[in-house]
Design a protein around this motif. Sequence first.
Motif, PDB file in Angstrom:
ATOM      1  N   PHE A   1      15.505   4.427   1.176  1.00 51.13           N
ATOM      2  CA  PHE A   1      16.377   4.377   0.011  1.00 51.13           C
ATOM      3  C   PHE A   1      15.591   4.674  -1.255  1.00 51.13           C
ATOM      4  CE2 PHE A   1      14.850   0.045   0.688  1.00 51.13           C
ATOM      5  CZ  PHE A   1      14.444  -0.343  -0.575  1.00 51.13           C
ATOM      6  N   LYS A   2      16.317   5.198  -2.227  1.00 46.89           N
ATOM      7  CA  LYS A   2      15.768   5.505  -3.544  1.00 46.89           C
ATOM      8  C   LYS A   2      16.587   4.764  -4.597  1.00 46.89           C
ATOM      9  CE  LYS A   2      14.597  10.310  -2.328  1.00 46.89           C
ATOM     10  NZ  LYS A   2      14.817  11.736  -2.703  1.00 46.89           N
TER      11      LYS A   2
ATOM     12  N   PHE B   1       5.155   8.477   0.813  1.00 49.34           N
ATOM     13  CA  PHE B   1       6.338   7.699   0.447  1.00 49.34           C
ATOM     14  C   PHE B   1       6.585   7.678  -1.053  1.00 49.34           C
ATOM     15  CE2 PHE B   1       4.465   5.766   4.263  1.00 49.34           C
ATOM     16  CZ  PHE B   1       5.521   5.886   5.151  1.00 49.34           C
ATOM     17  N   LYS B   2       6.008   8.620  -1.775  1.00 50.21           N
ATOM     18  CA  LYS B   2       6.130   8.571  -3.230  1.00 50.21           C
ATOM     19  C   LYS B   2       7.555   8.863  -3.707  1.00 50.21           C
ATOM     20  CE  LYS B   2       4.740  13.426  -3.788  1.00 50.21           C
ATOM     21  NZ  LYS B   2       3.774  14.353  -4.441  1.00 50.21           N
ATOM     22  N   GLU B   3       8.377   9.504  -2.877  1.00 49.08           N
ATOM     23  CA  GLU B   3       9.740   9.821  -3.290  1.00 49.08           C
ATOM     24  C   GLU B   3      10.722   8.692  -3.010  1.00 49.08           C
ATOM     25  OE1 GLU B   3      11.014  13.400  -1.503  1.00 49.08           O
ATOM     26  OE2 GLU B   3       9.492  14.665  -2.452  1.00 49.08           O
TER      27      GLU B   3
ATOM     28  N   HIS C   1      12.220  11.741   5.396  1.00 49.81           N
ATOM     29  CA  HIS C   1      11.563  13.021   5.628  1.00 49.81           C
ATOM     30  C   HIS C   1      10.146  12.920   5.101  1.00 49.81           C
ATOM     31  CE1 HIS C   1      15.226  15.080   6.855  1.00 49.81           C
ATOM     32  NE2 HIS C   1      15.835  14.518   5.812  1.00 49.81           N
ATOM     33  N   LEU C   2       9.194  12.979   6.005  1.00 51.82           N
ATOM     34  CA  LEU C   2       7.799  12.974   5.586  1.00 51.82           C
ATOM     35  C   LEU C   2       7.345  14.390   5.246  1.00 51.82           C
ATOM     36  CD1 LEU C   2       6.279  10.520   8.206  1.00 51.82           C
ATOM     37  CD2 LEU C   2       7.049  10.027   5.883  1.00 51.82           C
ATOM     38  N   PRO C   3       6.462  14.539   4.301  1.00 47.91           N
ATOM     39  CA  PRO C   3       5.996  15.882   3.950  1.00 47.91           C
ATOM     40  C   PRO C   3       5.176  16.495   5.067  1.00 47.91           C
ATOM     41  CG  PRO C   3       4.710  14.208   2.809  1.00 47.91           C
ATOM     42  CD  PRO C   3       5.840  13.490   3.481  1.00 47.91           C
ATOM     43  N   PRO C   4       5.135  17.831   5.166  1.00 50.92           N
ATOM     44  CA  PRO C   4       4.366  18.481   6.241  1.00 50.92           C
ATOM     45  C   PRO C   4       2.873  18.271   6.063  1.00 50.92           C
ATOM     46  CG  PRO C   4       5.187  20.120   4.685  1.00 50.92           C
ATOM     47  CD  PRO C   4       5.817  18.826   4.305  1.00 50.92           C
TER      48      PRO C   4
ATOM     49  N   GLU D   1       0.814  -1.210   0.000  1.00 49.01           N
ATOM     50  CA  GLU D   1       0.000   0.000   0.000  1.00 49.01           C
ATOM     51  C   GLU D   1       0.854   1.269   0.000  1.00 49.01           C
ATOM     52  OE1 GLU D   1      -2.546  -0.288   3.334  1.00 49.01           O
ATOM     53  OE2 GLU D   1      -3.717  -1.996   2.550  1.00 49.01           O
ATOM     54  N   ARG D   2       2.069   1.177   0.544  1.00 47.21           N
ATOM     55  CA  ARG D   2       2.919   2.352   0.609  1.00 47.21           C
ATOM     56  C   ARG D   2       3.417   2.794  -0.764  1.00 47.21           C
ATOM     57  NH1 ARG D   2       6.815   1.041   5.836  1.00 47.21           N
ATOM     58  NH2 ARG D   2       5.156   0.974   7.409  1.00 47.21           N
ATOM     59  N   GLU D   3       3.321   1.903  -1.751  1.00 49.68           N
ATOM     60  CA  GLU D   3       3.807   2.258  -3.080  1.00 49.68           C
ATOM     61  C   GLU D   3       3.022   3.412  -3.665  1.00 49.68           C
ATOM     62  OE1 GLU D   3       4.844   0.014  -7.325  1.00 49.68           O
ATOM     63  OE2 GLU D   3       3.598  -0.960  -5.800  1.00 49.68           O
TER      64      GLU D   3
END
Length: 420
Positions: free
Chosen positions: A404-405, A374-376, A417-420, A367-369
């Motif tokens: 990791f990317k 977590f899109k980055e 880093h999660l978005p605000p 689901e995180r995909e």
Amino acid sequence: MTSFRKRTVQKPIRGTRTSPHTAQVITSSGNPSLDVILGGGLPIGSICLIEEDRFMTHAKVLAKYFLAEGVLSKHEIFLGSLDDLPREMLRRLPQPLSEEEVELEQQASEQPADKNGLRIAFRYSDLPLVNSEQATKIGHHFNLMELMDYMMLCEAQTNVWDDNYKADINDQRVINEYIKEWAEDDISNSSNSLEREADINSTVEADGDISVTNNNNNSSTATTSTTSTSPAGAQPAPPPPPPPAAASVAAAMETQYFYNQRYGRLLNDLQQLLRYESFAPGINTQQKSLCRVCLTSLGSPLWYDDHFAEDLLKFLTILRASIRSCTAVCFITMPMHLIAKYDASLVAKIRQLVDYAIELESFAGSERETHAAFKEYSGLLHLRKMSAINTLAVHMPETTDLAFKLRRKKFVIEKLHLPP
């Protein structure tokens, strides 16, 4: 007399340096961001375990980084696998980047202004993505989109193992048959020699004298009269065939420790390489080098049998002792999610036998995909074990919340880093 002695400084091994924090000799894993997490690199004599994700893609990328770094540093490489083709994996190593390309890449990776016009505060803009020491770095940068030059691969010192073998002296049944044939030949040779002695004795009794010709001096001949039962001209019986070589017998003894003979064959080939003088600890020679051992997908279903857990733990124990006793470093990838289904208690035992255990949790198929937070990222990185080898304190990064990317050209590990 004075007690002053000139200090002798040993020349460092190619591709290694001394860590300013722990005074250990370390080498690069091939990935700069992974080196930062490990405290600058992998210590000599350590085993790093990468726990594969469910689709087994990201761990293989880190293994290619490890092998490519060994090629550039002119280290000895040992690659073993049953799931992958080792020679094909070596042919698909990434291409190294030049210093100019690295500088351009670093400039391009600087975080630009957000689409909403927001910028990072100046006091945080220069901080690295993970805590790192910028001085005395080792290792190289690679481009995953391009393959390494063929001539560079030809010059590399590589050893591969894929268990593609025929029945040889390492098989205990072959050894038993060989010893049986050796004993039969010995008996037949001794009986033939007795028959020849009896014939020669009867000839001597009939003739009385034997003429012996000296081959070294063709012009002179000597005539001797024999009175003993064993004549001087009798040829000794040919020696029996030599027994199996000591290394082969030792290899056969090693295979007896495992129910699955593949572990013994892999361990035998690896230990034969580690016995080279260039990997012996404590010597200061110009030929001293480092051996990089890479085992991919160890413990996969191709290794399964009725005694899988016992053989795997025994193999890792012997492997750890072998790596500790020479100038070598080991990089292993294992499908821990499959091993956990086989035996849940086996996972903790395996982690106890390695020095670094890093789990890769991929977002693919979960689901995180598709989650916006977590899109980055391609997945999460979990530090399951960090060991202190010949040191008092264990190096730990600032935070263990890592992700990791996997981009087109590189594999990057960053703080989550999660978005605000």
